[in-house]
Design a protein around this motif. Structure first.
Motif, short mmCIF file in Angstrom:
data_model
loop_
_atom_site.label_atom_id
_atom_site.label_comp_id
_atom_site.label_asym_id
_atom_site.label_seq_id
_atom_site.Cartn_x
_atom_site.Cartn_y
_atom_site.Cartn_z
N GLN A 128 8.58 41.59 20.60
CA GLN A 128 9.17 40.87 19.47
C GLN A 128 9.39 39.40 19.79
OE1 GLN A 128 12.70 43.20 18.68
NE2 GLN A 128 11.65 44.56 17.24
N THR A 129 9.84 39.12 21.01
CA THR A 129 10.08 37.72 21.38
C THR A 129 8.76 36.95 21.49
OG1 THR A 129 10.13 38.25 23.76
CG2 THR A 129 12.24 38.23 22.58
N ALA A 130 7.72 37.63 21.99
CA ALA A 130 6.40 36.98 22.06
C ALA A 130 5.88 36.70 20.65
CB ALA A 130 5.43 37.86 22.83
N ASN A 131 6.05 37.68 19.77
CA ASN A 131 5.61 37.50 18.38
C ASN A 131 6.39 36.38 17.69
OD1 ASN A 131 3.79 39.61 18.63
ND2 ASN A 131 5.20 41.14 17.79
N ALA B 159 11.36 25.91 22.13
CA ALA B 159 11.89 26.00 23.49
C ALA B 159 12.90 27.13 23.60
CB ALA B 159 12.54 24.68 23.90
N HIS B 160 13.72 27.32 22.54
CA HIS B 160 14.65 28.44 22.55
C HIS B 160 13.91 29.77 22.48
CE1 HIS B 160 18.58 26.50 22.44
NE2 HIS B 160 18.10 25.60 21.60
N LEU B 161 12.84 29.83 21.71
CA LEU B 161 12.05 31.06 21.62
C LEU B 161 11.38 31.38 22.96
CD1 LEU B 161 10.43 30.53 18.10
CD2 LEU B 161 12.23 32.17 18.71
N ASP B 162 10.98 30.33 23.67
CA ASP B 162 10.41 30.52 25.01
C ASP B 162 11.46 31.13 25.94
OD1 ASP B 162 8.14 29.70 27.02
OD2 ASP B 162 10.01 29.01 27.93
N ILE C 228 10.84 21.83 29.14
CA ILE C 228 9.94 22.61 28.29
C ILE C 228 10.00 22.13 26.85
CG2 ILE C 228 9.61 24.93 27.29
CD1 ILE C 228 10.42 26.04 30.05
N ARG C 229 11.18 21.83 26.38
CA ARG C 229 11.33 21.31 25.02
C ARG C 229 10.50 20.05 24.83
NH1 ARG C 229 17.12 19.28 24.09
NH2 ARG C 229 16.29 17.78 25.58
N ALA D 206 1.49 28.12 26.17
CA ALA D 206 2.64 28.95 26.51
C ALA D 206 2.53 30.32 25.84
CB ALA D 206 3.94 28.26 26.09
N VAL D 207 2.09 30.34 24.60
CA VAL D 207 1.92 31.60 23.88
C VAL D 207 0.88 32.47 24.59
CG1 VAL D 207 0.98 32.60 21.76
CG2 VAL D 207 2.68 30.77 21.63
#
Length: 248
Positions: free
Chosen positions: A135-138, A154-157, A188-189, A201-202
Motif C-alpha cells: 500500500q505504501t509503495a502504491n 518525501a513523506h510517502l517515501d 530526499i525532499r 525511487a518508485v
C-alpha cells in the motif's frame, strides 16, 4: 622542535559526579543487577550507598528520566522503565544530527541499517505487513502520477521505509531505523524536486519489495545499494557496492 620549546597538554577532563552516578546505574543495568520495572533506592539511600551528595543523585535521576531510562511515580518512588520509550533514542538522534551532515559516514550508516532491517523484515513479515508495504509503495506511485509535490512525496517515501521497519516486529530496530531514515528527509525532499528522481525511487521500492519477498540476502543487499544509484550520493555508493556486493 627546539629543546627549549615546551609542549602544552590539555588537562584531562574528569567525569562529573553526576556522570559517574549515571555510569554506575548503566553498568548495573548491563550486568542485570537492575531490571525493568525495578524500584531504585530513595535519594538519601542512593546518596549514602554511593558516597555522594543528594543533589548529585537528584540531578543524575533527572537526566535518566529525561532520556527515558527511569520514571518517577508519585508517592511511590523512582523505577527503571518497564520498556523502552521513544525518548530513549533522543541522545542518539541528536548526536548524529550534531555530528554530521549527509556525509559518506551517514550514508554508510543508512545502508548498513537498511540492509539489517530489510533482512529481518523479510523473515518476520506477516501477510498484513506485506499488504501495508504494498500500500505504501502504491501510494507513492499514485503520488507521483498525481503530482502531489516533493514535500508529500518525501513523506510517502518515509512511510514505505516505516512499513518495512514495522514488519521487523522489533521495537528497538524500529526506533533506530526511524531515527536514521528521518535524518535523510530534507535531502530526499530536495531531490524529489526532480521528477526523474521520484521515478527512480518508485522503481527502487519495487526492487526492494521483490528482494524482500525472495528472502535472498544477496538480492536484498543489491536492491538497497542500487536504490542509491543516480542519487546525490552516487559517489559514496561505489565504495558501498564493493563492500556489500562482493566487488560486483
Amino acid at each position: 622542535m627546539s629543546d627549549n620549546q615546551q609542549i602544552v597538554f590539555q588537562s584531562i577532563q574528569q567525569p562529573t559526579v553526576v556522570d559517574q552516578i549515571i555510569d554506575i546505574i548503566k553498568d548495573a543495568l548491563i550486568r542485570g543487577e537492575l531490571t525493568a520495572g525495578q524500584k531504585l533506592p530513595s535519594e538519601p539511600d542512593l546518596a549514602r550507598q554511593l558516597g555522594v551528595g543528594r543533589s548529585a543523585v537528584r540531578e543524575a535521576l533527572k537526566v535518566l528520566q529525561a532520556i527515558g531510562v527511569v520514571e518517577s511515580r508519585r508517592g511511590s518512588g523512582t523505577y527503571i522503565v518497564e520498556k523502552p520509550s521513544g525518548r530513549l533514542l533522543n541522545p542518539l538522534a541528536f548526536a548524529i544530527m550534531l555530528g554530521t551532515d549527509v556525509s559518506s559516514e551517514l550514508i554508510e550508516l543508512r545502508v548498513m541499517i537498511q540492509i539489517g532491517y530489510c533482512e529481518l523484515a523479510a523473515s518476520q513479515a506477516t501477510e498484513d505487513d506485506w499488504t501495508i508495504i504494498e500500500q505504501t509503495a502504491n501510494a507513492m506511485e499514485n503520488g507521483m502520477v498525481d503530482n502531489v509535490g516533493h514535500e508529500r512525496l518525501a513523506h510517502l517515501d518515509l512511510d514505505f521505509h516505516y512499513a518495512i521497519l514495522e514488519a521487523t516486529h522489533n521495537p528497538l530496530v524500529q526506533k533506530i531505523g526511524r531515527t536514521v531514515e528521518e535524518l535523510f528527509f530534507s535531502s530526499i525532499r530536495d531531490t524529489f524536486r526532480e521528477p526523474k528522481n521520484v521515478e527512480q525511487a518508485v522503481q527502487a521500492h519495487r526492487a526492494i519489495i521483490n528482494a524482500l519477498r525472495s528472502q535472498d540476502l544477496q538480492q536484498i543487499r543489491t536492491a538497497i545499494v542500487n536504490s542509491l544509484n543516480d542519487t546525490p550520493w552516487k559517489d559514496e555508493v561505489k565504495t558501498l557496492r564493493r563492500i556489500h556486493l562482493n566487488g560486483q
